[in-house]
Design an enzyme around this catalytic site. Structure first.
Site, mmCIF file in Angstrom:
data_model
loop_
_atom_site.group_PDB
_atom_site.id
_atom_site.type_symbol
_atom_site.label_atom_id
_atom_site.label_comp_id
_atom_site.label_asym_id
_atom_site.label_seq_id
_atom_site.Cartn_x
_atom_site.Cartn_y
_atom_site.Cartn_z
ATOM 1 N N SER A 65 0.922 -1.151 -0.207
ATOM 2 C CA SER A 65 -0.146 0.075 -0.048
ATOM 3 C C SER A 65 0.780 1.155 -0.026
ATOM 4 C CB SER A 65 -0.937 0.027 1.034
ATOM 5 O OG SER A 65 -0.238 -0.091 2.540
ATOM 6 N N ASP B 216 -3.498 6.065 11.733
ATOM 7 C CA ASP B 216 -2.506 5.582 10.553
ATOM 8 C C ASP B 216 -1.501 6.343 10.689
ATOM 9 O OD1 ASP B 216 -1.249 4.771 8.462
ATOM 10 O OD2 ASP B 216 -3.020 4.816 7.140
ATOM 11 N N HIS C 170 0.752 5.218 6.493
ATOM 12 C CA HIS C 170 0.693 5.935 5.088
ATOM 13 C C HIS C 170 0.703 7.315 5.249
ATOM 14 C CE1 HIS C 170 -1.605 1.847 5.188
ATOM 15 N NE2 HIS C 170 -0.870 1.835 3.989
#
Length: 352
Positions: A107, A330, A333
């Site tokens: 990702s 998160d 990311h």
């Protein structure tokens, strides 16, 4: 001095003057350490407004998800010894007309791929595009230029196969390499899934040769897999036709003690970068493993060594403004616009 000598002298002076005029326009990739430097505020950044990128995924759309502080995209990466050429989307598309560029990885590859699609779309907002998905591969095509930006979601690079005993991670096998052929540029990435355990771990056993084991040291497994991938590059890729990059290790920010803030347990509420040139916690061990593995490959592979510049950006993650919202946090990311735009600006300095 004769007339001929004067002509040579004037000609040399003219050439020198032209070179001096052109020097600021030349890309600085060759002979420039683009990965040592600092973040500086720049009112001309970000390179695009994420609201002009209609296809941006929710997990990266921090502004749309309600992030109130909006300074994080306004920093520009400044290498110590040179200046990066500013990203020019039209030039990128012109230089890569008719070419296929593929990101292969997890990702974080998605994060960088989506950043590049936004950077380019904002440069040619009226140019038609389409997005298609077939199997693990998503393709973003700028139809006017014939440029295909592809993403192959492959988190380990090596294979996972289903056997009677369950899902087996094969450290010495790459069968998905056929997906990566015929590309003009390849940008690989793997690391974040190597530490996965429990329900999120997508394999049950690890196999190396004929030896099958329930588990092994993950750093060792990472090293072996990189070796397998390196052999694939050396034996399969024609680097006269295909430029090969490795994205580097994208860091997470869950331990404030590593950046000099012991009370911080994550990137939550971090709203400014570290403004020095080094990270107090140093580089993670996996960076050394990656660099040693790349050093063994005989064919040219360019490392986008983005770890240090990204370590300095504890403010750049979605935190509670990502996919999980306030129930998630998160710090792996990156918001878009944001840090991956700089990764792509560096890539641009290599290939445009």
């Amino acid at each position: 001095m004769g007339s001929t000598d004067k002509a040579i002298s004037y000609g040399s002076a003219l050439v020198l003057s032209l070179l001096l005029l052109l020097l600021p326009l030349l890309h600085e990739a060759e002979g420039c350490d683009m990965f040592t430097g600092r973040w500086v505020e720049d009112a001309s950044y970000p390179l695009y407004d994420p609201s002009t990128c209609p296809f941006i995924r929710r997990e990266f759309a921090c502004k749309r998800n309600g992030r109130p502080d909006l300074d994080y995209p306004t920093f520009r990466w400044q290498p110590q010894g040179c200046k990066l050429a500013r990203f020019n989307g039209v030039e990128f598309l012109e230089k890569n007309k008719g070419k296929k560029i593929m990101f292969v990885g997890d990702s974080l590859s998605l994060n960088q791929w989506q950043s590049l699609t936004c950077m380019l779309h904002s440069s040619v907002p009226n140019s038609p595009y389409n997005i298609t998905t077939q199997g693990t591969i998503t393709t973003f095509t700028f139809q006017e230029y014939g440029v295909e930006l592809k993403l192959d979601r492959n988190v380990y690079l090596v294979d996972i196969v289903r056997k009677k005993i369950g899902r087996v991670l094969k450290l010495d096998s790459i069968n998905d390499g056929h997906n990566w052929s015929e590309m003009d540029t390849l940008i690989f990435n793997t690391w974040h899934w190597w530490s996965r355990r429990g329900p999120s771990q997508p394999w049950d056993y690890i196999q190396l040769g004929s030896n099958v084991t329930k588990d092994m040291n993950r750093m060792k497994a990472f090293k072996i897999a990189l070796g397998t991938w390196g052999k694939w590059v050396d034996t399969v890729v024609d680097t006269q036709k295909t430029r090969v990059f490795f994205q580097g290790i994208s860091p997470s920010h869950y331990k404030g003690a590593l950046w000099g803030e012991p009370t911080a347990r994550s990137c939550a509420k971090q709203n400014e970068p570290l403004l020095g040139t080094s990270y107090p916690g140093g580089l993670p061990a996996e960076v050394g493993v990656l660099k040693r593995a790349l050093g063994i490959i005989s064919k040219p592979v360019t490392l986008l060594d983005i770890t240090m510049l990204s370590l300095l950006r504890k403010d750049g993650h979605p935190s509670i403004y990502g996919l999980g919202g306030r129930t998630g946090n998160d710090c792996s990311h990156w918001c878009l616009s944001g840090v991956p735009d700089t990764w792509n600006e560096i890539l641009y300095n290599y290939i445009a």
